[in-house]
Design a protein around this motif. Sequence first.
Motif, PDB file in Angstrom:
ATOM      1  N   GLU A 164      16.186 -13.594  43.591  1.00 18.58           N
ATOM      2  CA  GLU A 164      15.148 -12.576  43.378  1.00 18.58           C
ATOM      3  C   GLU A 164      15.455 -11.704  42.166  1.00 18.58           C
ATOM      4  O   GLU A 164      14.534 -11.152  41.547  1.00 18.58           O
TER       5      GLU A 164
ATOM      6  N   LYS B  16       6.271 -11.040  49.439  1.00 20.31           N
ATOM      7  CA  LYS B  16       7.155 -11.030  50.604  1.00 20.31           C
ATOM      8  C   LYS B  16       6.318 -10.934  51.868  1.00 20.31           C
ATOM      9  O   LYS B  16       5.559  -9.972  52.048  1.00 20.31           O
TER      10      LYS B  16
ATOM     11  N   TRP C 104      13.661 -13.527  48.893  1.00 20.09           N
ATOM     12  CA  TRP C 104      13.766 -12.206  49.542  1.00 20.09           C
ATOM     13  C   TRP C 104      15.244 -11.885  49.697  1.00 20.09           C
ATOM     14  O   TRP C 104      15.979 -12.588  50.376  1.00 20.09           O
TER      15      TRP C 104
ATOM     16  N   THR D  57      18.422 -12.178  52.939  1.00 22.41           N
ATOM     17  CA  THR D  57      17.924 -12.980  54.055  1.00 22.41           C
ATOM     18  C   THR D  57      18.788 -14.219  54.294  1.00 22.41           C
ATOM     19  O   THR D  57      19.301 -14.827  53.358  1.00 22.41           O
TER      20      THR D  57
ATOM     21  N   PRO E  64      12.737  -9.658  58.077  1.00 18.40           N
ATOM     22  CA  PRO E  64      12.779 -10.935  57.353  1.00 18.40           C
ATOM     23  C   PRO E  64      13.983 -11.801  57.702  1.00 18.40           C
ATOM     24  O   PRO E  64      14.146 -12.878  57.120  1.00 18.40           O
TER      25      PRO E  64
END
Length: 522
Positions: free
Chosen positions: A123, A151, A202, A205, A278
Amino acid sequence: MDRRRFVTATAGGAAALLSLLALPTAARADAQLALAFADHMVLQREMRTPIWGTASPNEEVTVSIDGQVVQTRADRDGRWIVRLNPMKAGGPHELIVQGRNTIRLKDILVGDVWICSGQSNMEWPMTRTNNAQKEIAEANNPNIRLCFVPKTVAAQPRTAVNIRWTTCTPETVAGFSAVGYFFGRHLQKSLDVPIGLVNTNWGGTPAEAWTDDETLRSDPDYAAILKRAEDAPATYKANLAKYEEDRAKWQAAVDAAKAEGKPAPPQPRAPTPPERNPNLASVLFNGMIHPLLPMGIKGAIWYQGESNAGRAYQYRKLLPDMIQGWRTAWGQGDFPFLIVQLANYGQNNPNPPGTAWAELREAQAMTAQTVKNSGLAVTIDIGNPEDIHPTNKQDVGRRLGLIAENRVYGKKDVVYSGPVYKSMSVEGDAIRLRFDHIQGGLEVKGTILRGFTIAGPDQKFVPAEAQVDGNTVVVRAAGVTNPVAVRYGWANSPICNLYNAARLPAVPFRTDDWPGFTVNAK
């Protein structure tokens, strides 16, 4: 153009059109394209690229681009899908969809589409990379197209998110994945074809969030992962109650600090509700991968693992299973999947009692060695021990690009890997190591070869002396008279300086298979 209703489909085998079938029955309606399609996008070249959407039940739909015309009829629920005949790289083209109405998408290129996924290091935006101002200013390339996937957490597979395609300019690239961009820039220059980059990632995660539910439920080894997801509402309720207690105590502390003229203490952090969490099983596959299906793609690049380091042994199975789940869902065969190995980060202990990051790197390397059509970009030499987000993303993208050139595009003269451990033999008080991918010979960056440890039958590793001897490395240590195993780069943040003549770093490795630090973590 008005926003169009977004639909997707799973393709391949019995799973074909699965997500389309999940949509509500269509009433009389204009023909609509999935929101995966937009002005400025890239369609995958040299394959029967799927185009899909909705219309009135049984409505005839015509799709045309670059001289070819494909017709179909929407089913009784209003879903339709066509597959274009393979096209060569080029453009720009206009994509036209005609039913009772007409949709025109402009500035469509045909080239190679790559998924760019993972956690924070994928990201990581261009604005925070090395030489950011200069790199962004020079990123004006109409043959690179950027796709942003928002997201999205979803308990069930989603068929719609607001995907956005743009042309690569200094303005649009600034917030884009730096690894993705530098990889795409490398390929576009090497191949001279349009490149589409799909930014779906993301930070923070774990891999199970990106893995489909069916895959996780197919193996009892993932029971604990599923249990955490099932328990999430109750866990949130308990955490929320504790948060309220902590917040009351915090408010009292704030009032006391204010009265005494002291700084206020930090506020406690509220727990995340399950519907916005998430990190739970499958929620990002559902919300950020499934909506892309069955978009035509060339392959995927993946930079993730930090959040699974504490369960590195499980990752040996989880990452290959996640890859297979993606491939099954996409229905495009064993498309290329290129993995970034974790960079050096944390305390430099040359002989740690246990290191989760080394074991996670091992799991990544094992995946690249055993999963068909995959590859490993080693970054053990370009991290930052003091920052989990190293800013040298240029070399990460370049090393991924080298793998793609050789392994995906058949440029066999391109060196894409550093030395890879092959075998060992014991020679008295020393161990001799042999490697694949020496590519002109082994080299040491610096004056002394570093990063090696050695152990005898007691399995206690000690720092070792190592020397390059031709195309081998000889390792020994004082006091280890009967060596049985060697490790290289086996630490969170090791100092490693073994390369090949192409100046690509050796893959960290160990010659033993003794149970590690994370063997029982689930």
